[in-house]
Enzyme design. Structure first.
Site, short mmCIF file in Angstrom:
data_model
loop_
_atom_site.label_atom_id
_atom_site.label_comp_id
_atom_site.label_asym_id
_atom_site.label_seq_id
_atom_site.Cartn_x
_atom_site.Cartn_y
_atom_site.Cartn_z
N CYS A 24 122.72 -10.88 42.37
CA CYS A 24 123.84 -10.62 41.46
C CYS A 24 125.03 -10.13 42.27
O CYS A 24 124.93 -9.86 43.48
CB CYS A 24 123.44 -9.61 40.40
SG CYS A 24 123.17 -7.93 41.04
N LYS A 34 121.05 -15.05 24.50
CA LYS A 34 121.03 -16.11 25.50
C LYS A 34 120.08 -17.23 25.10
O LYS A 34 118.94 -16.97 24.70
CB LYS A 34 120.62 -15.54 26.87
CG LYS A 34 121.58 -14.48 27.39
CD LYS A 34 121.16 -13.91 28.73
CE LYS A 34 122.16 -12.89 29.24
NZ LYS A 34 121.78 -12.34 30.55
N ARG A 77 135.03 -15.01 32.93
CA ARG A 77 133.86 -15.90 32.97
C ARG A 77 134.08 -17.09 32.05
O ARG A 77 134.47 -16.94 30.90
CB ARG A 77 132.61 -15.13 32.54
CG ARG A 77 131.32 -15.93 32.57
CD ARG A 77 130.15 -15.09 32.06
NE ARG A 77 129.93 -13.95 32.92
CZ ARG A 77 129.38 -12.79 32.51
NH1 ARG A 77 129.07 -12.64 31.23
NH2 ARG A 77 129.18 -11.81 33.35
N LYS A 80 124.00 -8.91 23.38
CA LYS A 80 124.18 -10.29 23.83
C LYS A 80 122.96 -11.14 23.47
O LYS A 80 121.87 -10.62 23.25
CB LYS A 80 124.40 -10.31 25.34
CG LYS A 80 123.26 -9.68 26.15
CD LYS A 80 123.66 -9.53 27.61
CE LYS A 80 122.60 -8.77 28.39
NZ LYS A 80 123.00 -8.54 29.78
N CYS A 127 130.96 -4.49 40.10
CA CYS A 127 130.16 -4.26 38.89
C CYS A 127 130.01 -2.77 38.64
O CYS A 127 129.51 -2.03 39.50
CB CYS A 127 128.79 -4.92 39.01
SG CYS A 127 127.74 -4.62 37.56
N ARG A 173 125.90 -16.42 24.26
CA ARG A 173 126.67 -16.64 25.48
C ARG A 173 126.46 -18.06 26.00
O ARG A 173 126.00 -18.93 25.28
CB ARG A 173 126.30 -15.59 26.52
CG ARG A 173 126.68 -14.17 26.06
CD ARG A 173 126.56 -13.18 27.19
NE ARG A 173 126.99 -11.85 26.80
CZ ARG A 173 127.03 -10.81 27.63
NH1 ARG A 173 126.68 -10.97 28.90
NH2 ARG A 173 127.43 -9.63 27.21
N CYS A 200 120.48 -9.31 36.12
CA CYS A 200 121.23 -10.56 35.96
C CYS A 200 120.68 -11.68 36.84
O CYS A 200 120.84 -12.86 36.51
CB CYS A 200 122.70 -10.34 36.27
SG CYS A 200 123.55 -9.30 35.07
N CYS A 202 121.03 -3.43 39.90
CA CYS A 202 120.63 -2.45 38.89
C CYS A 202 119.50 -3.06 38.07
O CYS A 202 119.20 -4.25 38.21
CB CYS A 202 121.82 -2.07 38.01
SG CYS A 202 122.23 -3.31 36.74
#
Length: 564
Positions: free
Chosen positions: A429, A205, A72, A203, A435, A141, A478, A474
């Site tokens: 996603c 954001k 990424r 993470k 994934c 990120r 995302c 899931c």
């Protein structure tokens, strides 16, 4: 603090994010990395994956899983030059599978890179003056920025601020350059005053929004900055904190949450405020339970008053009262438009963000031809990836419009002019087959679901009505599904939770309407609601607002707190 999670020890003992990556990469026996190094790799912008479609076949053949890697980019604001687009396209055709993929964090992913070509892939990315540092992992990120096609001068200011913040918040280690670019290790110890040895609990954001369009879903961000413009000048930003879309099925201690507006900062205060937020989360985030480790839980558990006091102490200044703002829509503005500087902008629909040639359109070939034209005739133009998985080409001289239109028609890239609003606004996603968290299909299921929903809309005379549809394989979310008017959250193969009632401004979360149902049940649940909507809606009333107004949902929804 209690027992730390196992990943905390891996981060702390990683020698500044080096781990044993060199040994893992050199191991010829397996296509995988050593277990601990799969966690370290995330900080370098990569995830180890395997093709889940082939798992059982390979198990029966006594073969290890078909390991590959997702890479990424870190691309603040999703801005790339035509030359960089061409370089990435070449990298994808050389090292990856399934083309390029635009993510909901406004960057690109490469899928299917094998271990022995990881280093060559990252070196090619570096040669394009790009990197993947901190695109994944427990750090800040990719910073997302409103695309805003018309306000070119304002976008330039906000983008510059966001890009500078992204650089300021990078982890202070030379590991990336040593491992992937063959640089020598710098003598002396490395000290990271922002992240420390163990980095963040999870993470983080950040996003910059420019009203009146909330195209980045600012209330889904850990930290959001909403531009306040007065008399055509950027005065500063209203600050939002504590958003996050992830949760875990069956665990009531986890939940999606919309951010709260906590005050206003001037442009010169942005970096200090962001660092104060990250420091606070570093020191008070939950390092024992990763499911409870995002900033949203820290803020919810300790309260807004405590949070603001802690930020102000660390930043060295008091937050001003929020100035207030209004969002009227989100999503992308498709087609051609003219900006303040006289240049043209073109926003193209890329279904599920997958840039590759298929039976519908030659997305990869067409965008390559478009980038080649711009590189030759307008190298200062930009490819701006959007947080909604689309591409905007900005800074186009009007003289190139006819030639670009011919490229669009040739490769069928003019989807925005021949499809419905439902199709234009749908997000999905990646999910299966790569994934590891996916419980159900998302990207691969989207075309079939759109066909089924289009049939329902035709039945009720709603074909041209706008809808926000999002699918997530899931509950980690995302695709930011919890803010959609209609969302499917994967529960098991072919089964989803149906969520309804979000709003088209990205300020209200939806609610669970039906749990663990298949496609036939999804359509059956939506059919009567769409019939009511077609017959009872008010002028210009959106579907999510209609469901809220009429009380047709079984549970209430949660609004973002947009005032103090």
């Amino acid at each position: 603090m209690g027992t730390l999670s196992a990943i905390e020890a891996i981060k702390r003992d990683s020698d500044g994010l080096r781990g044993r990556l060199r040994d893992s990469l050199a191991d010829p026996v397996t296509g995988a990395l050593h277990d601990d190094d799969t966690q370290v790799l995330k900080f370098h912008g990569g995830y180890q994956q395997d093709d889940r479609d082939l798992r059982e076949e390979r198990r029966l053949a006594k073969l290890e899983p078909a390991y590959t890697f997702m890479i990424r980019l870190r691309a603040p604001g999703g801005v790339l030059t035509p030359a960089q687009w061409l370089a990435l396209d070449a990298i994808a055709r050389t090292y990856a599978e399934r083309g390029l993929r635009i993510t909901t964090r406004q960057t690109l992913q490469l899928h299917g890179v094998i271990k022995r070509e990881l280093k060559a892939t990252l070196q090619a990315i570096d040669a394009a003056l790009l990197d993947t540092i901190a695109a994944c992992g427990d750090v800040n990120r990719n910073v997302v920025v409103a695309v805003n096609p018309r306000q070119s001068f304002l976008h330039a200011q906000v983008y510059a601020q966001a890009a500078a913040l992204s650089e300021n918040l990078l982890p202070r280690t030379h590991a990336y350059h040593e491992i992937w670019l063959d640089k020598e290790r710098v003598a002396g110890s490395e000290n990271d005053p922002l992240y420390g040895q163990a980095y963040l609990p999870r993470k983080f954001k950040i996003g910059f929004a420019i009203p009146p369009r909330n195209d980045i879903d600012v209330f889904a961000q850990d930290l959001g900055f909403v531009a306040i413009v007065e008399e055509r000048r950027l005065r500063g930003y209203d600050v939002c904190a504590g958003g996050g879309m992830g949760m875990t099925h069956g665990d009531p201690k986890t939940y999606p949450r919309v951010a709260e507006v906590i005050g206003f900062v001037e442009p010169r205060q942005v970096q200090a405020l962001a660092r104060a937020v990250i420091e606070t989360q570093r020191d008070f985030g939950d390092r024992g339970e990763r499911k409870h480790a995002r900033l949203k839980y820290t803020l919810a558990d300790r309260g807004i008053a405590w949070f603001k006091s802690e930020l102000e102490r660390r930043a060295g200044f008091a937050l001003q009262a929020a100035r207030g703002f209004e969002f009227i829509e989100r999503g992308d503005a498709f087609g051609w438009s003219e900006s303040e500087d006289g240049h043209m902008q073109l926003c193209l629909r890329i279904p599920a963000g997958r840039v590759r040639d298929d039976g519908r359109a030659a997305y990869q070939t067409g965008l390559r031809e478009l980038a080649s034209l711009l590189q030759a005739c307008a190298p200062e133009a930009q490819f701006r990836l959007t947080p909604n998985q689309n591409v905007m080409v900005a800074g186009v001289p009007p003289s190139l419009r006819a030639e670009i239109d011919a490229i669009l028609a040739k490769h069928r890239l003019d989807l925005h002019g021949r499809t419905t609003p439902l199709h234009l606004n749908a997000l999905a996603c990646v999910a299966l087959p790569t994934c590891g968290l996916a419980m159900a299909e998302a990207e691969r299921y989207l075309p079939r679901l759109l066909d089924a929903l289009h049939a329902l809309l035709e039945k009720h005379g709603l074909r041209e009505a706008p809808f926000d549809l999002r699918i997530s394989g899931c509950p980690n979310g995302c695709s930011r599904p919890y803010l959609a008017e209609i969302a499917l959250i994967g529960k098991a193969p072919g089964r989803y939770n149906l969520m309804l009632g979000g709003d088209h401004r990205g300020q209200r979360m939806n609610a669970l309407y039906r749990e663990n149902i298949a496609e036939s049940d999804i359509l059956a649940a939506l059919d009567p609601l769409l019939a009511r909507y077609a017959g009872e809606r008010e002028p210009d009333e959106r579907f999510g607002d209609f469901l809220q107004r009429t009380g047709l949902l079984e549970h209430g929804c949660t609004d973002a707190k947009v005032s103090l």
